[in-house]
Write an enzyme that holds these catalytic residues in place. Sequence first.
Site, PDB file in Angstrom:
ATOM      1  N   GLU A   1      32.493  31.773  49.934  1.00  0.00           N
ATOM      2  CA  GLU A   1      32.416  31.768  48.511  1.00  0.00           C
ATOM      3  C   GLU A   1      31.029  31.091  48.045  1.00  0.00           C
ATOM      4  O   GLU A   1      30.652  30.050  48.655  1.00  0.00           O
ATOM      5  CB  GLU A   1      33.484  30.783  48.039  1.00  0.00           C
ATOM      6  CG  GLU A   1      33.326  30.632  46.467  1.00  0.00           C
ATOM      7  CD  GLU A   1      33.099  31.817  45.434  1.00  0.00           C
ATOM      8  OE1 GLU A   1      33.640  32.868  45.671  1.00  0.00           O
ATOM      9  OE2 GLU A   1      32.107  31.582  44.704  1.00  0.00           O
TER      10      GLU A   1
ATOM     11  N   ALA B   1      45.364  36.129  31.439  1.00  0.00           N
ATOM     12  CA  ALA B   1      46.554  35.754  32.247  1.00  0.00           C
ATOM     13  C   ALA B   1      47.928  36.481  31.864  1.00  0.00           C
ATOM     14  O   ALA B   1      48.822  35.812  31.589  1.00  0.00           O
ATOM     15  CB  ALA B   1      46.707  34.314  31.720  1.00  0.00           C
TER      16      ALA B   1
ATOM     17  N   HIS C   1      50.854  42.233  34.294  1.00  0.00           N
ATOM     18  CA  HIS C   1      51.045  43.285  33.777  1.00  0.00           C
ATOM     19  C   HIS C   1      52.158  44.040  34.682  1.00  0.00           C
ATOM     20  O   HIS C   1      52.372  43.792  35.691  1.00  0.00           O
ATOM     21  CB  HIS C   1      49.829  44.193  33.714  1.00  0.00           C
ATOM     22  CG  HIS C   1      48.440  43.657  33.004  1.00  0.00           C
ATOM     23  ND1 HIS C   1      48.653  43.670  31.582  1.00  0.00           N
ATOM     24  CD2 HIS C   1      47.243  43.228  33.054  1.00  0.00           C
ATOM     25  CE1 HIS C   1      47.658  43.262  30.762  1.00  0.00           C
ATOM     26  NE2 HIS C   1      46.745  42.968  32.171  1.00  0.00           N
TER      27      HIS C   1
ATOM     28  N   ARG D   1      34.430  41.333  33.183  1.00  0.00           N
ATOM     29  CA  ARG D   1      35.387  42.281  33.994  1.00  0.00           C
ATOM     30  C   ARG D   1      34.046  43.001  34.637  1.00  0.00           C
ATOM     31  O   ARG D   1      32.995  43.461  34.246  1.00  0.00           O
ATOM     32  CB  ARG D   1      36.018  43.479  32.978  1.00  0.00           C
ATOM     33  CG  ARG D   1      36.807  42.689  31.853  1.00  0.00           C
ATOM     34  CD  ARG D   1      37.414  43.807  31.115  1.00  0.00           C
ATOM     35  NE  ARG D   1      38.112  43.264  29.796  1.00  0.00           N
ATOM     36  CZ  ARG D   1      37.435  43.089  28.685  1.00  0.00           C
ATOM     37  NH1 ARG D   1      36.195  42.782  28.472  1.00  0.00           N
ATOM     38  NH2 ARG D   1      38.361  42.860  27.725  1.00  0.00           N
TER      39      ARG D   1
ATOM     40  N   ILE E   1      37.372  45.718  40.461  1.00  0.00           N
ATOM     41  CA  ILE E   1      38.683  45.375  40.029  1.00  0.00           C
ATOM     42  C   ILE E   1      38.410  44.540  38.722  1.00  0.00           C
ATOM     43  O   ILE E   1      38.551  43.426  38.744  1.00  0.00           O
ATOM     44  CB  ILE E   1      39.102  44.363  41.134  1.00  0.00           C
ATOM     45  CG1 ILE E   1      39.125  44.861  42.591  1.00  0.00           C
ATOM     46  CG2 ILE E   1      40.544  43.615  40.890  1.00  0.00           C
ATOM     47  CD1 ILE E   1      39.636  45.971  42.859  1.00  0.00           C
TER      48      ILE E   1
ATOM     49  N   CYS F   1      47.142  14.534  25.488  1.00  0.00           N
ATOM     50  CA  CYS F   1      47.223  15.749  24.902  1.00  0.00           C
ATOM     51  C   CYS F   1      48.162  16.844  25.903  1.00  0.00           C
ATOM     52  O   CYS F   1      49.029  17.534  25.299  1.00  0.00           O
ATOM     53  CB  CYS F   1      46.112  16.509  24.780  1.00  0.00           C
ATOM     54  SG  CYS F   1      44.760  15.641  23.719  1.00  0.00           S
TER      55      CYS F   1
ATOM     56  N   CYS G   1      42.154  17.537  22.438  1.00  0.00           N
ATOM     57  CA  CYS G   1      41.026  16.699  22.165  1.00  0.00           C
ATOM     58  C   CYS G   1      39.804  17.007  23.297  1.00  0.00           C
ATOM     59  O   CYS G   1      38.594  16.694  23.210  1.00  0.00           O
ATOM     60  CB  CYS G   1      41.447  15.233  22.291  1.00  0.00           C
ATOM     61  SG  CYS G   1      41.066  14.692  23.958  1.00  0.00           S
TER      62      CYS G   1
HETATM   63  C1  LIG Z   1      38.420  39.101  29.479  1.00  0.00           C
HETATM   64  C2  LIG Z   1      39.115  39.487  30.902  1.00  0.00           C
HETATM   65  C3  LIG Z   1      40.704  39.509  30.366  1.00  0.00           C
HETATM   66  C4  LIG Z   1      41.447  39.831  31.847  1.00  0.00           C
HETATM   67  N1  LIG Z   1      42.935  39.817  31.593  1.00  0.00           N
HETATM   68  C5  LIG Z   1      43.685  40.382  32.801  1.00  0.00           C
HETATM   69  C6  LIG Z   1      45.096  39.996  32.538  1.00  0.00           C
HETATM   70  O1  LIG Z   1      45.589  39.542  31.653  1.00  0.00           O
HETATM   71  N2  LIG Z   1      45.574  40.367  33.861  1.00  0.00           N
HETATM   72  C7  LIG Z   1      45.160  40.375  35.087  1.00  0.00           C
HETATM   73  O2  LIG Z   1      45.794  41.017  35.926  1.00  0.00           O
HETATM   74  N3  LIG Z   1      43.865  40.739  34.939  1.00  0.00           N
HETATM   75  C8  LIG Z   1      43.056  40.427  34.107  1.00  0.00           C
HETATM   76  N4  LIG Z   1      41.545  40.256  34.181  1.00  0.00           N
HETATM   77  C9  LIG Z   1      40.954  40.842  35.298  1.00  0.00           C
HETATM   78  C10 LIG Z   1      41.043  39.854  36.386  1.00  0.00           C
HETATM   79  O3  LIG Z   1      40.752  38.336  35.843  1.00  0.00           O
HETATM   80  C11 LIG Z   1      40.136  40.303  37.588  1.00  0.00           C
HETATM   81  O4  LIG Z   1      40.499  41.629  37.989  1.00  0.00           O
HETATM   82  C12 LIG Z   1      40.127  39.400  38.863  1.00  0.00           C
HETATM   83  O5  LIG Z   1      39.766  37.973  38.358  1.00  0.00           O
HETATM   84  C13 LIG Z   1      39.157  39.772  39.818  1.00  0.00           C
HETATM   85  O6  LIG Z   1      39.069  38.998  40.801  1.00  0.00           O
HETATM   86  P1  LIG Z   1      38.095  39.069  42.101  1.00  0.00           P
HETATM   87  O7  LIG Z   1      38.491  38.185  42.808  1.00  0.00           O
HETATM   88  O8  LIG Z   1      37.740  40.282  42.290  1.00  0.00           O
HETATM   89  O9  LIG Z   1      36.730  38.645  41.246  1.00  0.00           O
HETATM   90  P2  LIG Z   1      36.129  37.202  40.758  1.00  0.00           P
HETATM   91  O10 LIG Z   1      37.039  36.211  40.585  1.00  0.00           O
HETATM   92  O11 LIG Z   1      34.725  37.426  40.133  1.00  0.00           O
HETATM   93  O12 LIG Z   1      35.615  36.490  42.300  1.00  0.00           O
HETATM   94  C14 LIG Z   1      34.624  37.085  43.189  1.00  0.00           C
HETATM   95  C15 LIG Z   1      34.104  36.006  44.004  1.00  0.00           C
HETATM   96  O13 LIG Z   1      32.855  36.189  44.654  1.00  0.00           O
HETATM   97  C16 LIG Z   1      31.943  35.229  44.741  1.00  0.00           C
HETATM   98  N5  LIG Z   1      30.675  35.904  45.337  1.00  0.00           N
HETATM   99  C17 LIG Z   1      29.882  37.085  44.447  1.00  0.00           C
HETATM  100  N6  LIG Z   1      28.876  37.272  45.271  1.00  0.00           N
HETATM  101  C18 LIG Z   1      28.951  36.576  46.106  1.00  0.00           C
HETATM  102  C19 LIG Z   1      28.231  36.325  47.505  1.00  0.00           C
HETATM  103  N7  LIG Z   1      27.108  36.965  47.633  1.00  0.00           N
HETATM  104  N8  LIG Z   1      28.462  35.454  48.257  1.00  0.00           N
HETATM  105  C20 LIG Z   1      29.588  34.794  48.295  1.00  0.00           C
HETATM  106  N9  LIG Z   1      30.323  34.770  47.430  1.00  0.00           N
HETATM  107  C21 LIG Z   1      30.158  35.771  46.383  1.00  0.00           C
HETATM  108  C22 LIG Z   1      32.030  34.857  43.265  1.00  0.00           C
HETATM  109  O14 LIG Z   1      31.287  33.514  43.348  1.00  0.00           O
HETATM  110  C23 LIG Z   1      33.382  35.037  42.979  1.00  0.00           C
HETATM  111  O15 LIG Z   1      33.872  33.580  43.133  1.00  0.00           O
HETATM  112  C24 LIG Z   1      40.803  40.157  33.011  1.00  0.00           C
HETATM  113  C25 LIG Z   1      39.398  39.968  33.075  1.00  0.00           C
HETATM  114  C26 LIG Z   1      38.788  39.430  32.075  1.00  0.00           C
HETATM  115  C27 LIG Z   1      37.214  39.377  32.116  1.00  0.00           C
END
Ligand SMILES: Cc1cc2nc3c(=O)[nH]c(=O)nc-3n(C[C@H](O)[C@H](O)[C@H](O)COP(=O)(O)OP(=O)(O)OC[C@H]3O[C@@H](n4cnc5c(N)ncnc54)[C@H](O)[C@@H]3O)c2cc1C
Length: 474
Positions: free
Chosen positions: A44, A59, A62, A323, A347, A414, A449
Site C-alpha cells: 500500500e 456506506a 447494496h 469513484r 470498481i 460526543c 465537536c
Molecule cells: C461517493 C462514493 C460513494 C460510494 N458509495 C458506496 C456505497 O454506498 N456502497 C458500496 O458498496 N460502494 C460505494 N462506493 C464505492 C466504494 O467505495 C469503492 O468501490 C471501493 O472503496 C473501492 O475500493 P478499492 O479497494 O478498489 O479502492 P481504494 O479504496 O481506492 O483502494 C486502492 C488503494 O490502492 C492504493 N494504491 C494506488 N496506487 C498504488 C500504487 N501504485 N502502489 C501502492 N498502492 C497503491 C491506494 O493508496 C489505495 O489505498 C462509493 C464510492 C464513492 C466515491
Amino acid sequence: MTVTAHGPLPPVPYDVAVVGAGVVGCAIARELARRPGLRIALVEAQDDVGQGTSKANTAILHTGFDAVPGSLEARLVREGSRALAAYAAESGIPVEPVGALLVAWDEEQRAALPRLAEKAERNECHDTRILGPADLYAREPRLGPGALGALHVPGESIICPWTTTLAYATQAVRHGVDLHLNTPVTGVSHTGGPHRLTTGRGTLTARHLVNAAGLHADALDRHLGHQDFTVTPRRGQLIVYDKFARDLVRHILLPVPTALGKGVLVAPTVYGNVLLGPTAEDLDDKSATGSTAGGLALLREKGRRILPALDDEEVTAVYAGLRAATEHDDYAVAAHPGQACVTVGGIRSTGLTASLALAAHVTGLLEDMGLDGGPARELEPVRMPNLGEAFPRPCRQPELVAADPEYGTLVCHCERVSRGEIRDALAGTVPPRTLDGLRRRTRVRAGRCQGFHCGAAVRDLWERHRHGPQEARA
Ligand SMILES: Cc1cc2nc3c(=O)[nH]c(=O)nc-3n(C[C@H](O)[C@H](O)[C@H](O)COP(=O)(O)OP(=O)(O)OC[C@H]3O[C@@H](n4cnc5c(N)ncnc54)[C@H](O)[C@@H]3O)c2cc1C
C-alpha cells in the site's frame, strides 16, 4: 504477524503481491490467506489501509437491485452483499438493515418504478414492492411534499466501511499476510521470472500480481502493457448532519437512478448521523477530494426537496470521495495468465458491497492460472470493536467497565469513546499511524465537536503511546 511501514522489503519472492490496501485489496489478501501454502504481500502506498476511496463513500450495503442484469458487477454485488452481511455479523461490523425507498417525484419517475421492480427481480431481489403516496408517507412522515410513490427495497442496509476494511486487513495479517505500508509501487517488470515491483522502499518480487490500485489501477496496468481502461475520477461530495437529525429519516431515500449514477440520497449512518449526497462530478485530478461551495449548495438544494427539515439541522462534517469510473459499464476485472497477473479495475460505486465476492472471483482467476496454495481453510474469526450507534459501546456495558475501568473513562464525549478503546486500537494488529487512523478505528474526534473538546486529551494519549510504555504509565 507483520505490518511494516519503513525499512527494506523482504528479498525472498512472494507467491502473490496484492497492490492496493483498499477494501478490495484487503478482501483479496484475506481470501488468499485461506490458502495456507501461500506467501502473500499486501502493498500500500499510504500509511494505513482503506485510505483511498474506501474511506469516503456512502456506506450502503447494496442488494444490487439496480445493477445491469447479467453483468459481472450484478453478480458480485449480489453475492458480496450476502457474504458481507454474514461476515459483519460474525466480526462485529455494525450493519443496520433499514431498507431503501426509491422515491418518484414526477410522473416519469413513477412510470419507471415497475421497470425498476422488474429489474430487481432479474437481479434476484424478490422482495421489492411499489408503494403509493399514502404508504410512502406513512413510512417516511418527514419526506418533502409532492412524492408520488416509491419502490421499497427492504434488503438495502447501512454499514461501517472503516471497520470492514480493517477487519479484512486484521484477519489477513493474523493469518500470515505481510502488509507493507508507505510502499508506493512505481514500476513493474515481468520478463519471465517473478514480477519485480519497484517501490519507494526498494524492490519486491512476486510470482503472481494482483492490481487492486483503485483510482491508479490503469496506471499500474500500463506498466504491464495493457490499455484496457482509463480511470476518470468521479467525485462524490457528501454532508454529514448531526445526530439530532437521525429521527428525521427511517430508510435510505434514493432518487430514481440516471445514467450518471445512483443520484443524491438521504440516508442514516450506522454512527447515528444523517448523510446527504453524493454529487457526481467527472474530474481529471485523482487527488481532488476537496469539497466545493457549488457542490455543497447543490446537495442542500436537493436535500431540501427530499427532507425539508434537514435544512435546519447542524452539519457535523463534509467530505468527498472519488469513484474509479471508466469508459466501461461494468467492473474491469481481467486475468492475464501469460503475465500471472489479475487486474481489478473500475470498481466504481459498489466495491464495498462486492468486496468479498470480488476476492473469491479474483482468487479463482489466480487458481485458474496455476496458483496453488492448497485447500482453503477456515480463518480464525476476528471480533472488531463496535462503532455503531445501534449497538452498545463499552462504556454502556457495566460488566466490561467493572472488569476494566478504562472502558468507563470517557475521552471523546460526543461519540462516547473511552480510554480503553483508544488503548486497544493503538495496540491493534493493524495499528493507526495518524490521529485520523485512530478516528476511523474508534470514532474519537468524529462527533459534533470534531475534536474541539477532546483533541488535546487524544493527542496526549497518542504522544504517550508513541514515546513508549514508560511515559504512558507516568
Ligand atoms: C461517493 C462514493 C460513494 C460510494 N458509495 C458506496 C456505497 O454506498 N456502497 C458500496 O458498496 N460502494 C460505494 N462506493 C464505492 C466504494 O467505495 C469503492 O468501490 C471501493 O472503496 C473501492 O475500493 P478499492 O479497494 O478498489 O479502492 P481504494 O479504496 O481506492 O483502494 C486502492 C488503494 O490502492 C492504493 N494504491 C494506488 N496506487 C498504488 C500504487 N501504485 N502502489 C501502492 N498502492 C497503491 C491506494 O493508496 C489505495 O489505498 C462509493 C464510492 C464513492 C466515491
